[in-house]
Design an enzyme around this catalytic site. Structure first.
Site, mmCIF file in Angstrom:
data_model
loop_
_atom_site.group_PDB
_atom_site.id
_atom_site.type_symbol
_atom_site.label_atom_id
_atom_site.label_comp_id
_atom_site.label_asym_id
_atom_site.label_seq_id
_atom_site.Cartn_x
_atom_site.Cartn_y
_atom_site.Cartn_z
ATOM 1 N N ASP A 1 0.863 -1.173 0.000
ATOM 2 C CA ASP A 1 0.000 0.000 0.000
ATOM 3 C C ASP A 1 0.911 1.238 0.000
ATOM 4 O O ASP A 1 2.133 1.138 0.172
ATOM 5 C CB ASP A 1 -0.982 -0.011 1.173
ATOM 6 C CG ASP A 1 -2.223 0.821 0.839
ATOM 7 O OD1 ASP A 1 -2.166 1.616 -0.130
ATOM 8 O OD2 ASP A 1 -3.240 0.700 1.530
HETATM 9 C C1 BGC Z 1 -5.074 3.126 0.033
HETATM 10 C C2 BGC Z 1 -5.225 2.101 -1.061
HETATM 11 C C3 BGC Z 1 -5.121 2.776 -2.401
HETATM 12 C C4 BGC Z 1 -3.789 3.484 -2.470
HETATM 13 C C5 BGC Z 1 -3.531 4.157 -3.807
HETATM 14 C C6 BGC Z 1 -3.855 3.996 -0.155
HETATM 15 O O1 BGC Z 1 -3.829 5.061 0.720
HETATM 16 O O2 BGC Z 1 -5.042 2.481 1.274
HETATM 17 O O3 BGC Z 1 -6.426 1.413 -0.923
HETATM 18 O O4 BGC Z 1 -5.276 1.849 -3.425
HETATM 19 O O5 BGC Z 1 -3.742 4.481 -1.470
HETATM 20 O O6 BGC Z 1 -4.328 5.241 -3.995
#
Ligand code: BGC
Length: 736
Positions: free
Chosen positions: A270
């Protein structure tokens, strides 16, 4: 049968790998954010100049938040034309509930229990996103959660692993289609692996401490279902699990995912979660973070600058083996091949197609269809609904009633602000009634945005309230649209109260004093505690945030042009103190009321929820009868055959989700008091009956022990069928 296509891809990958330097391999494992949208903490080390430079060197495998064919074409052009090996980028984006044309937020769609509609909604999202240059979505989120304080419950399938697994599969299928190399299919990403939905106290980015039984039986099944549906990627998560930040968890990623489940796609971290291993106190610096994450099987670093800065050095000094890189890069390249990117890196960059697909009329029809199906009728005393279509004075009140932005929900970076059909606009189409509107109060002060905290308005403007009371007094029916703003749920939007925010409760009670004929339409991204409303307000409609077509969907349901059929995918508590409350809880040793205080209960609240999992009414009524288990004694390998008759006993044609639950009465690991093990969405004309058959197979009759082994134990079972998890017919069977 030998899959020659994959053989070929595998050979091609081997050949390409043999030509790559260590830096180029690390490059494939590096993902940069684009230059516009930001979906996490602002990057520390990345500036545009450096990112372009790295693209040219072949040190970037993927970019996220680059969208639109023109922008994607440009970064892709640099990667394939200016880097040494010309390896195309995979372009990721959070296509969570649509791209430009928005479907309901995922929890809402899950309330439809309509797997075809859910798949279709993901198909529409993939069609638009792929036309805009995107070939990888960071969806579906398959995190099971029991805590409505957690803002991200809006993004998931609710509290139940069985329903959650089916929904995960429908979404993966919708995004990926049957052939990933087609220009309108995109790679899906089951996230967040794992247990993020169990963040302590519902607080975002928090620790998770859960037992192995919950991990195996509740958290992991939807991920396994996604893997079984051939999902191409997984994303790990921000939380730690029992002391290990999951980005560094070999147990989850190597042992379970890539070992036991034989997953051969890749895992992306993530946003900066590799770097956060340091903040967690698990790695002392980036170098150690890179070592831990790579060893644990995290294949790609999202905007963390950990792999790009450290990984090559670690291989060169012998700290980690190059084979770890080879494995990760093989996975990443394979998905790129499968997407068709090596054949045509600009496959997703067709400007004409982009113009045709984005906001296409057919997509609006599709999202309206799923929006209607997502609405849940919670209460309808004296059949106040559906509304009469003529001769009525309707007063529409509430801060969300004429809002064109909030119904779009959270996670909608590619859509335009203020493009939802508001409830006011939807109701205005029914011209033979008189419609008047007053907001009464404001819910939010100032602007709202995806990245910034919003400010709830806590003031009352008496003259605004009076205007609302005035129209309420003169109305036959008052429709009040209350709840949460679309940016009050989603990532980093945890709440410590789950009531109607701001002064909305007060507004509701004031209007109630002048006119009791109220239809309360709720807009929200999580279960809310609305005990007062349930007690006093005659009709309550759960309308979540339904996306672009919100107002049309709500109007069709309120006027009976669509008979509501949604069922709650998450329990609605009476009050926050009951949280976490979920239908598939354990019995406890003292489940039943005693003639003294010594049983499992609260002294200030009932145990039961306000609305149970699976609950939802219709304008018609359904009767369940002739419930039969056809083989009440069966051997452990036999299927159990069950049937039930369902009749439409009311005055409307309608749909019902027939739900089947079991209870394994005695287990070596105690079993929940009920577990959903089957459901069927049926349509019955008024007066019509149907016999519905269910089969329980070994896949439904067992559970995971604390070693993670799936076992079926002989013994007594109860089986239940009904229209929600609380009101059921009951039968029994024995496994010998
Ligand atoms: C989130 C993810 C997301 C990623 C990219 C993160 O902060 O937890 O679910 O896909 O950002 O935007």
């Amino acid at each position: 049968m030998i899959d020659t296509k994959n053989e070929t891809i595998s050979e091609k990958v081997t050949l390409l790998l043999s030509k790559m330097t260590i830096e180029e391999k690390v490059g494939q494992m590096n993902q940069y954010n684009g230059f516009w949208d930001v979906t996490g903490p602002t990057p520390q080390n990345g500036n545009a100049k450096k990112k372009y430079e790295h693209l040219r060197k072949g040190w970037v495998g993927s970019m996220l938040n680059v969208r639109g064919t023109e922008n994607v074409r440009e970064v892709q052009r640099i990667a394939v034309e200016e880097s040494r090996l010309g390896i195309p980028l995979i372009i990721g984006f959070d296509v969570i509930h649509g791209y430009k044309t928005l479907s309901p937020i995922p929890i809402a769609e899950s309330a439809s229990w309509d797997l075809k509609a859910i798949e279709n909604s993901a198909r529409v999202a993939a069609t638009e996103a792929s036309a805009a240059g995107i070939n990888w979505t960071f969806a579906p989120m398959v995190d099971i959660s029991r805590d409505p304080r957690w803002g991200r419950v809006m993004e998931g399938g609710g509290e139940d692993p069985f329903l959650g697994s089916k929904i995960a599969q429908a979404r993966v299928k919708g995004f990926q289609g049957d052939d990933l190399s087609k220009p309108n299919t995109i790679a899906a990403c089951a996230k967040h692996f794992a247990a993020y939905g169990f963040s302590e106290a519902g607080k975002e980015y928090n620790s998770v401490d859960i037992g192995t039984s919950t991990l195996y039986n509740v958290v992991l099944p939807p991920f396994k279902a996604a893997v079984d549906s051939n999902v191409k990627t997984l994303m790990n998560s921000f939380n730690e699990l029992n002391g290990v930040p999951v980005t560094g968890s070999s147990f989850l990623q190597r042992e379970i995912l890539k070992g036991k489940w034989n997953f051969n796609g890749f895992v992306v971290s993530d946003w900066a979660s590799m770097r956060e291993l340091i903040e967690w106190g698990h790695a002392k610096d980036k170098k150690e973070a890179a070592k831990i994450a790579a060893t644990a099987g995290s294949d790609m670093d999202m905007e963390g600058y950990v792999y790009i800065e450290e990984l090559a050095k670690l291989v060169k000094d012998g700290t980690i083996k190059e084979s770890i890189l080879d494995d990760a890069v093989r996975r990443i390249l394979t998905v790129k091949y499968e997407l068709g990117l090596f054949d045509n890196p600009f496959l997703y960059c067709d400007e004409t197609n982009e113009k045709e697909q984005i906001g296409n009329e057919a997509h609006h029809e599709a999202v309206l269809d799923v929006a209607k199906k997502s609405i849940v009728l919670l209460k309808n005393e004296n059949n106040l609904l559906p509304l009469k279509k003529s001769g009525q004075k309707i007063a529409l009140i509430g801060p969300l009633a004429n809002d064109k932005n909030s119904p779009l929900g959270s996670w909608r970076l590619a859509s335009d602000d203020n493009t939802a059909v508001s409830v006011y606009e939807g109701l205005s189409k029914y011209k033979e009634n008189t419609l008047s509107f007053e907001k009464g109060i404001d819910l939010i002060e100032g602007n709202t945005s995806f990245t910034q905290p919003l400010k709830v308005n806590n003031t009352i403007n008496t003259s605004e309230i009076n205007k609302a009371l005035q129209i309420a007094k003169n109305a036959d029916v008052v429709v009040m649209v209350l709840g949460e703003h679309g940016f009050q749920s989603g990532e980093a939007r945890s709440r410590t109260e789950i009531d109607l925010p701001g002064r909305q409760q007060e507004l509701l009670e004031k209007v109630y004093e002048v006119n009791k004929n109220i239809v309360l339409v709720l807009n929200n991204g999580r279960p809310l505690a609305i005990e007062w409303a349930d007690k006093n307000i005659p009709a309550i409609v759960e309308a979540w945030q339904l996306g672009t077509q919100t107002g049309n969907a709500v109007a069709e349901v309120l006027y009976g042009d669509y008979n509501p059929s949604g069922k709650l995918p998450m329990t609605f508590p009476r009050n926050l103190g009951q949280v976490p409350i979920y239908y598939n809880h354990k019995s406890t040793g003292r489940p039943n009321p005693e003639n003294n205080v010594f049983w499992s209960h609260y002294i200030d609240s009932e145990n039961s929820p306000l609305y149970p999992f699976g609950y939802g009414l219709s304008y018609t009524t359904f009767k369940y009868s002739d419930f039969k288990v056809h083989n009440k004694k069966a051997s452990i390998n036999e299927d159990i055959k069950i049937s039930v008759k369902v009749s439409n006993t009311g005055n409307y044609d309608g749909k019902e989700v027939v739900q089947l639950y079991i209870r394994d009465l005695f287990g070596s690991i105690t079993r929940p008091v009920k577990e959903l093990k089957g459901f069927e969405l049926i349509e019955l004309k008024k007066g019509e009956s149907k016999v519905i058959d269910f089969t329980l197979t070994k896949n439904e009759l067992g559970f995971f022990n604390n070693q993670g082994e799936y076992i079926i134990e002989p013994g007594d079972f109860e089986v239940f069928v009904g229209g929600n998890s609380a009101e059921n017919l009951k039968e029994t069977f024995v496994l010998e």
